[in-house]
Structure formats: structure tokens, C-alpha cells
Design a protein around this motif. Sequence first.
Motif, PDB file in Angstrom:
ATOM      1  N   GLN A 131      14.560  22.531 -37.389  1.00 23.64           N
ATOM      2  CA  GLN A 131      13.223  22.495 -38.008  1.00 23.64           C
ATOM      3  C   GLN A 131      13.331  21.996 -39.448  1.00 23.64           C
ATOM      4  O   GLN A 131      12.552  21.157 -39.894  1.00 23.64           O
ATOM      5  N   GLU A 132      14.343  22.487 -40.124  1.00 21.87           N
ATOM      6  CA  GLU A 132      14.594  22.077 -41.525  1.00 21.87           C
ATOM      7  C   GLU A 132      14.863  20.569 -41.605  1.00 21.87           C
ATOM      8  O   GLU A 132      14.554  19.921 -42.602  1.00 21.87           O
ATOM      9  N   ALA A 133      15.438  20.020 -40.538  1.00 21.43           N
ATOM     10  CA  ALA A 133      15.791  18.587 -40.518  1.00 21.43           C
ATOM     11  C   ALA A 133      14.609  17.705 -40.117  1.00 21.43           C
ATOM     12  O   ALA A 133      14.762  16.493 -39.990  1.00 21.43           O
ATOM     13  N   GLY A 134      13.435  18.320 -39.887  1.00 22.05           N
ATOM     14  CA  GLY A 134      12.236  17.517 -39.623  1.00 22.05           C
ATOM     15  C   GLY A 134      11.813  17.475 -38.168  1.00 22.05           C
ATOM     16  O   GLY A 134      10.906  16.713 -37.815  1.00 22.05           O
ATOM     17  N   PHE A 135      12.464  18.258 -37.304  1.00 25.62           N
ATOM     18  CA  PHE A 135      12.023  18.299 -35.902  1.00 25.62           C
ATOM     19  C   PHE A 135      10.812  19.234 -35.829  1.00 25.62           C
ATOM     20  O   PHE A 135      10.876  20.369 -36.277  1.00 25.62           O
ATOM     21  N   LEU A 150      18.750  23.043 -25.525  1.00 24.95           N
ATOM     22  CA  LEU A 150      17.761  23.100 -26.597  1.00 24.95           C
ATOM     23  C   LEU A 150      17.138  21.711 -26.724  1.00 24.95           C
ATOM     24  O   LEU A 150      17.860  20.711 -26.809  1.00 24.95           O
ATOM     25  N   LEU A 151      15.809  21.674 -26.696  1.00 26.30           N
ATOM     26  CA  LEU A 151      15.100  20.397 -26.902  1.00 26.30           C
ATOM     27  C   LEU A 151      14.434  20.436 -28.268  1.00 26.30           C
ATOM     28  O   LEU A 151      13.768  21.427 -28.612  1.00 26.30           O
ATOM     29  N   ALA A 152      14.623  19.374 -29.046  1.00 26.84           N
ATOM     30  CA  ALA A 152      13.943  19.250 -30.330  1.00 26.84           C
ATOM     31  C   ALA A 152      13.190  17.923 -30.339  1.00 26.84           C
ATOM     32  O   ALA A 152      13.757  16.882 -29.968  1.00 26.84           O
ATOM     33  N   VAL A 153      11.931  17.964 -30.730  1.00 30.21           N
ATOM     34  CA  VAL A 153      11.095  16.758 -30.779  1.00 30.21           C
ATOM     35  C   VAL A 153      10.912  16.374 -32.234  1.00 30.21           C
ATOM     36  O   VAL A 153      10.465  17.186 -33.045  1.00 30.21           O
ATOM     37  N   ARG A 154      11.251  15.153 -32.570  1.00 26.54           N
ATOM     38  CA  ARG A 154      11.196  14.702 -33.958  1.00 26.54           C
ATOM     39  C   ARG A 154       9.745  14.396 -34.331  1.00 26.54           C
ATOM     40  O   ARG A 154       9.027  13.819 -33.535  1.00 26.54           O
ATOM     41  N   ILE A 186      16.825   9.717 -35.471  1.00 28.88           N
ATOM     42  CA  ILE A 186      15.924   9.793 -34.301  1.00 28.88           C
ATOM     43  C   ILE A 186      14.506   9.432 -34.771  1.00 28.88           C
ATOM     44  O   ILE A 186      14.009  10.002 -35.741  1.00 28.88           O
ATOM     45  N   ARG A 187      13.880   8.513 -34.107  1.00 33.29           N
ATOM     46  CA  ARG A 187      12.548   8.045 -34.535  1.00 33.29           C
ATOM     47  C   ARG A 187      11.506   9.161 -34.364  1.00 33.29           C
ATOM     48  O   ARG A 187      11.685  10.058 -33.511  1.00 33.29           O
ATOM     49  N   PRO A 188      10.413   9.120 -35.128  1.00 26.86           N
ATOM     50  CA  PRO A 188       9.345  10.099 -34.917  1.00 26.86           C
ATOM     51  C   PRO A 188       8.888  10.075 -33.454  1.00 26.86           C
ATOM     52  O   PRO A 188       8.676   8.996 -32.891  1.00 26.86           O
ATOM     53  N   TYR A 209      22.575  17.834 -38.213  1.00 25.80           N
ATOM     54  CA  TYR A 209      21.170  17.915 -37.808  1.00 25.80           C
ATOM     55  C   TYR A 209      20.278  17.166 -38.808  1.00 25.80           C
ATOM     56  O   TYR A 209      19.300  16.516 -38.412  1.00 25.80           O
ATOM     57  N   GLN A 210      20.620  17.247 -40.103  1.00 19.64           N
ATOM     58  CA  GLN A 210      19.852  16.485 -41.098  1.00 19.64           C
ATOM     59  C   GLN A 210      19.928  14.990 -40.775  1.00 19.64           C
ATOM     60  O   GLN A 210      18.937  14.268 -40.844  1.00 19.64           O
TER      61      GLN A 210
END
Length: 261
Positions: free
Chosen positions: A238-242, A257-261, A150-152, A143-144
Motif C-alpha cells: 500500500q505504501e508503494a502505491g498499490f 497476495l494480489l495487489a492492484v496498482r 507496474i503501470r497504473p 515493493y517500492q
Amino acid sequence: MTTQLPSPNSLKLDWQHWLGSWDRQQSGYLPDRELRFQVMLDTVSYLLPESFTAIDLACGPGSISQRLLNRFPQANCIAIDYDPVLLAIGQGVLSTMGDRLRWVEADLTQGSWVESVGEASVDVVLTTTALHWLPIDKLVNLYQQLGQIIRPGGLFLNGDHLYFPPYLSTFQRLGKLAQTQQEEQAFSVQKQQDWQQWWQAIAQEPELKDLLVERNQRFQPRFTEHEPTLAIHEAALQEAGFREVSTIWQRFADRILLAVR
Ligand SMILES: C[S@@+](CC[C@H](N)C(=O)[O-])C[C@H]1O[C@@H](n2cnc3c(N)ncnc32)[C@H](O)[C@@H]1O
């Protein structure tokens, strides 16, 4: 990374048969597998422009890549896995995708997989029924790395069993019961081919013998499943910046699960 993949062109196999039987076998465990793919791709269509670069992470024979490239004609995809048999099947079936699809053979427990991708950043990473193969420390590391590649504004979509926590013991039991019932229905009542039988059938294919030997060397010592809870996935992302992480679809413990960077 390790040994060179033999070219699927050099093997005389009905690749379409193997991808089809893979999809049927996986659907025996996941009755909503197609719907889950569809929701993942719908999400991509709502949140990304028409032209984008995706990673199909732990792709197996490329079920996500196939659906994604068919649906989004302007997209490119990089399909990554460490299983030489599944990669060969994917390459055999999906060769028609041309240079829109690139295959990468890499072990996701090794940090170096990111360099093998050969892209500074991507727009979306999709994965299904796969990350439960990784021990929790490796999952957190992965995940890190996703947080970096993954781009912002880009997306991560994980379709898998993401478990209820131990204090929700009834929910945990419900998730397990639903899974057991489903598998009994598919494999005992309807007599569908299960995971083990599918691999036994692969073992009967002389053309795949060398690849199967290689696969067993790579995976045999770690054929265990891990059950990190949903909360662990969310916290690690979340810890990885999402910046936004939440479930967007669910059937018992099977979720997207959806994570947005
Ligand atoms: C159940 S299959 C799912 C494949 C595909 N995503 C699908 O839904 O059909 C799990 C996949 O994870 C891959 N996998 C497990 N551990 C891996 C690792 N350390 N590196 C790369 N791939 C891995 C396996 O090789 C396998 O293809």
C-alpha cells in the motif's frame, strides 16, 4: 550485472530433466503448487487483455514463465533471477519460446535490477516461493520499485508463505504444523528428492560446475529465510502505491497476495 552467463547451448545436458526434477522437488514443499500457479494465471486472464508484458520475478528455472507463455500466446515475459544455475536450466528448456521470453540476470537486493529489465513499465509481475529470501528492508525497497515499474491498473501477484502475526499464536502453530507434516509426508514417507538432495545432484553434473561455484559465491552468505507477516506485505505494498491489496487464495500460511496498482 556480474559475470556473463555461459550459453546453455554450449553445455550438453538434459535440461528438461532438470526442470522436471525442480518442479517435483518444489511440489514436495507445496502440494498445491500447480493449483497456485493456475489461480495466479486465472487472475491474469480475468483482469488483463490478451496481449501483455509480464515479469517472472525471482524466476528460478522459469516455471511461471513456461506456464504463462503456454497459456497466453500473445504475452511476453521477462524472467529475472540471480542464480546462474537455475537461469541456465530455464534458458536450456525454454529456448523454444523465442523472443517472447527474455532472461535477466540481476540481484533483487540491488536497486539497479529495475534498469536491467529494459522496460519503462509492465502490466503484471508474478513471483512464487521467493521473496522470503529477502530481508524486510530489501523487500520494502523492492515493493517500492514494483510500484514504479507496474503501470497504473497493473497487477502484482505473490504466491508464498505469508505468515500469521505472533498474537495469533495458534494460527502460527497451525501454519508450521501443516508445513512440517507436508514435508515429512513428501520427503520421509514418499522419499521424494528434497532441496538439499536436488542441489547435491546438480553438484554431480560436471557441466554445471562453474555455474555452481558462481552461485555459491553469490548466495552462500545469505541462505537465510525471513518471515514477514502478511500484514507487513500488505502495508509495504500500500505504501508503494498499490491501491487494492488482498489475499485471493490460501492454504494455511501459503497464500496468493494480489495487489492492484
Ligand atoms: C525457491 S526458488 C523459487 C523459484 C521459482 N519462482 C519457482 O517457484 O519455482 C527462489 C528463487 O529466488 C531467487 N532469489 C533469491 N534471492 C534473490 C535475489 N536477491 N535476486 C534475484 N533472485 C533471487 C533464487 O535464486 C531462486 O531462484
